[in-house]
Design a protein around this motif. Sequence first.
Motif, PDB file in Angstrom:
ATOM      1  N   PHE A   1      -9.534 -30.025  -5.572  1.00  0.00           N
ATOM      2  CA  PHE A   1      -9.959 -29.256  -4.403  1.00  0.00           C
ATOM      3  C   PHE A   1     -11.146 -28.365  -4.735  1.00  0.00           C
ATOM      4  CE2 PHE A   1      -5.606 -30.417  -3.754  1.00  0.00           C
ATOM      5  CZ  PHE A   1      -5.575 -30.801  -2.427  1.00  0.00           C
TER       6      PHE A   1
ATOM      7  N   ARG B   1      -6.904 -36.379  -5.964  1.00  0.00           N
ATOM      8  CA  ARG B   1      -8.056 -35.537  -5.688  1.00  0.00           C
ATOM      9  C   ARG B   1      -7.911 -34.154  -6.303  1.00  0.00           C
ATOM     10  NH1 ARG B   1      -8.569 -33.249   0.322  1.00  0.00           N
ATOM     11  NH2 ARG B   1     -10.227 -32.127  -0.746  1.00  0.00           N
TER      12      ARG B   1
ATOM     13  N   ARG C   1      -6.602 -25.499  -6.319  1.00  0.00           N
ATOM     14  CA  ARG C   1      -5.251 -25.348  -5.787  1.00  0.00           C
ATOM     15  C   ARG C   1      -4.254 -25.779  -6.844  1.00  0.00           C
ATOM     16  NH1 ARG C   1      -4.171 -24.859  -0.394  1.00  0.00           N
ATOM     17  NH2 ARG C   1      -5.950 -24.889   0.999  1.00  0.00           N
ATOM     18  N   LEU C   2      -3.962 -24.888  -7.769  1.00  0.00           N
ATOM     19  CA  LEU C   2      -2.919 -25.171  -8.759  1.00  0.00           C
ATOM     20  C   LEU C   2      -1.619 -24.589  -8.238  1.00  0.00           C
ATOM     21  CD1 LEU C   2      -4.876 -24.338 -11.999  1.00  0.00           C
ATOM     22  CD2 LEU C   2      -4.034 -26.587 -11.338  1.00  0.00           C
ATOM     23  N   PHE C   3      -0.509 -24.952  -8.888  1.00  0.00           N
ATOM     24  CA  PHE C   3       0.749 -24.265  -8.606  1.00  0.00           C
ATOM     25  C   PHE C   3       0.710 -23.004  -9.465  1.00  0.00           C
ATOM     26  CE2 PHE C   3       1.965 -28.880  -8.189  1.00  0.00           C
ATOM     27  CZ  PHE C   3       1.771 -28.894  -6.822  1.00  0.00           C
TER      28      PHE C   3
ATOM     29  N   ARG D   1      -3.933 -32.742 -13.716  1.00  0.00           N
ATOM     30  CA  ARG D   1      -2.814 -32.913 -12.797  1.00  0.00           C
ATOM     31  C   ARG D   1      -3.070 -34.104 -11.866  1.00  0.00           C
ATOM     32  NH1 ARG D   1      -1.600 -28.356  -8.435  1.00  0.00           N
ATOM     33  NH2 ARG D   1      -3.474 -29.323  -7.626  1.00  0.00           N
TER      34      ARG D   1
END
Lengths: 363, 259
Positions: B89, B87, B93-95, B167
């Motif tokens: 967001f 999924r 919401r990446l690092f 990702r």
Amino acid sequence: MKYDFSRKKKRDAVLDLLLIAVVLGICGFLEANKYNYSYAISIIERSMIYAVVAVSMNLVNGFTGLFSLGQAGFMALGAYVTAILTIPVSQRPSVYYISGINPLIANLSAPITLALILGGLVAAACAALIGIPVLRLKSDYLAIATLGFAEIIRALIAAPMMDTITNGSYGLKSIPGFSSIFQVLILTVVSIGLMVLLINSSYGRMFKAVREDEIAAEAMGINLFHTKELSFVISSFFAGISGGMLAMFMRSIDSKTFQVSLTYDILLIVVIGGIGSVTGSVLGAFVVTAGRELLRFFDEPLTVAGVSIPLFRPGFRMVIFSILLMVVVLFYSRGLMGTNEFSWDGIFGFFRRKRKAVKAEGR
Amino acid sequence: MNEVKENVLKMENVVMQFGGVTAIDGLSLEVNRGEIVALIGPNGAGKTTAFNCITGIYQPTSGVVSFKGENLKGKSPDCITRLGIARTFQNIRLFSNLTVFDNVLIAKHLRAHDNVFTATLRLNLKEEDRMRRETEKLLREQDLYELKDEIASSLPYGLQRRLEIARALATSPELLLLDEPAAGMNPQETQELTDFIVKIRDQYHLTVFMIEHHMDLVMQISERIYVLNFGKLIAQGSSEEIQNNPEVIEAYLGGSEDA
């Protein structure tokens, strides 16, 4: 471009070798003159031991993003296991002269390396148990819980029921010391080396993912609890090793050695060095340990032209030290290294910038 | 393609309550293999909650969520990702402090065969090498390879969205859940994204289930649409059916009593 790159690589390799040679040279020199330089040796050894535990703390706090303050407790476990296993059997009756020695451990002994590893394993096992409830907490709550557990460990060690094992409040003495500074150096390099390899491995990347964003990490198939537990256990293992090393360094320990203030010292090193930087922690360990010793001169009475200056008295050094810390934190708020690692490029870049700044001012 | 529809995702009578608030009230839906299905509805309708129920962030109060016939009840988010649901967001919401390359590489570890000892002692070189090669391949396919050493948070917004999808793809999913992929995009970017979603669906043999507000995008590519309002499913069907459904129009335009 390619040529330039390989030349840089070659330069770095040469400088690396040079650095290793210098470190070995200094250690060799100190070892050869160990009676004249015992003070310097003790500072360096303590710095190296603190470097190991600082890196282990950084593994949890800086790389996995868990605010854990249990380091002193795990060090205590490692220290006691190492001490119990290495105190020469012949000397044990005199160490345990008050309450006697538990027959289970009376003849138990192990070579130093094995004792250190067992100390680490005991600390790791304890961390694994503590981690199950505690790692479900976040940030400050985790810090308080781990701090509490570290104190529980310390209290258990000092408890009267444990007298025949830990010798209670009398502590353990006659712990064999290091044979030479090289022994400390090797243990430090191997421990930190393993942690660096871990941090740069696929598991290290998972730690960082958890630090960056827990929800995203889970969505990428990372099991939060397992990853946190792994980091916590490995960190405690190395904290245990460094505790064992500290026991060997100090040659006598008691439960007061591992008070909360020890954890704060380590935290200080990690923060000063830079949270999330291994080389920062190593640098921080040396700066903080050496700094504290070098400032001793402020503790001695100072008389200038027949007038003794009232501020110079025992304890004043810690005031100066605290002020210096505040300066560092104010002006290098991310620590000396930030999250960067040491590199020759960084060093040269730093001086180049300085030179540029000087030039710009001159103009 | 044959017409036998294989059910990938199924929600049956899912109810999600937070204390006294019922965020989802008896939601049932199906997503079949190879489809692009959209979930739409006004703000606060419970769309993201539905996604969170599917991915295990929330456990539904009652009802069943199943993936390829397997009940997802009690499974943690990482397990569900492992089964093949990825999924993105709503708010990216990446690092953030890691590089583009590492962001994708981390997701690749899901299918790796190593453990902490082999990884630390570098005995997993084959696996590591495979992960890196696959990451490189994926980044090239997504036109992100040039940016591989950039820090994720330094990318422009549109690229961050793309990276987040890349990702998600790195976990080798069968079902991709996109939570408002076009949020904050201009019409041109939205059009590019529309083509992109179809492209990755075909390229990676995905099933796509998305939440989206841009009706152009939804109407263009969704085979079926579900409409949610106040936690209840009010309509479902093809884009024409939805466009002409009075209840949907009312939910979106807030129709008056006497209309």
